[in-house]
Design a protein around this motif. Structure first.
Motif: not given
Length: 74
Positions: A18-26
């Motif tokens: 599912p989409p994440f609420p913020d940028a994926v860092l790692r």
């Protein structure tokens, strides 16, 4: 985004989370590759595991409330 098939020869097939609420860092796999850890810029870490039907579900979620959000990891 990709999952390893368990039956037969190893193959890779696309699987969407599912989409994440913020940028994926790692993202990181566990040593045996059964659990995927995802760290986002909102200081949340989620752990994902594939079920018997091949669907990925969030099995754990935790938030670091001591770090400023969107601090950016290096």
């Amino acid at each position: 985004r990709y999952q390893r098939r368990v039956h037969g020869e190893p193959r890779w097939a696309e699987a969407k989370l599912p989409p994440f609420p913020d940028a994926v860092l790692r993202v990181r796999w566990t040593t045996l590759g059964h659990v995927l850890g995802v760290c986002c810029a909102d200081n949340r870490v989620t752990l994902w595991q594939q079920d018997d039907d091949g669907l990925w579900t969030c099995v754990s979620s935790m938030t670091d409330t001591t770090a400023p959000a969107n601090s950016g990891a290096s």
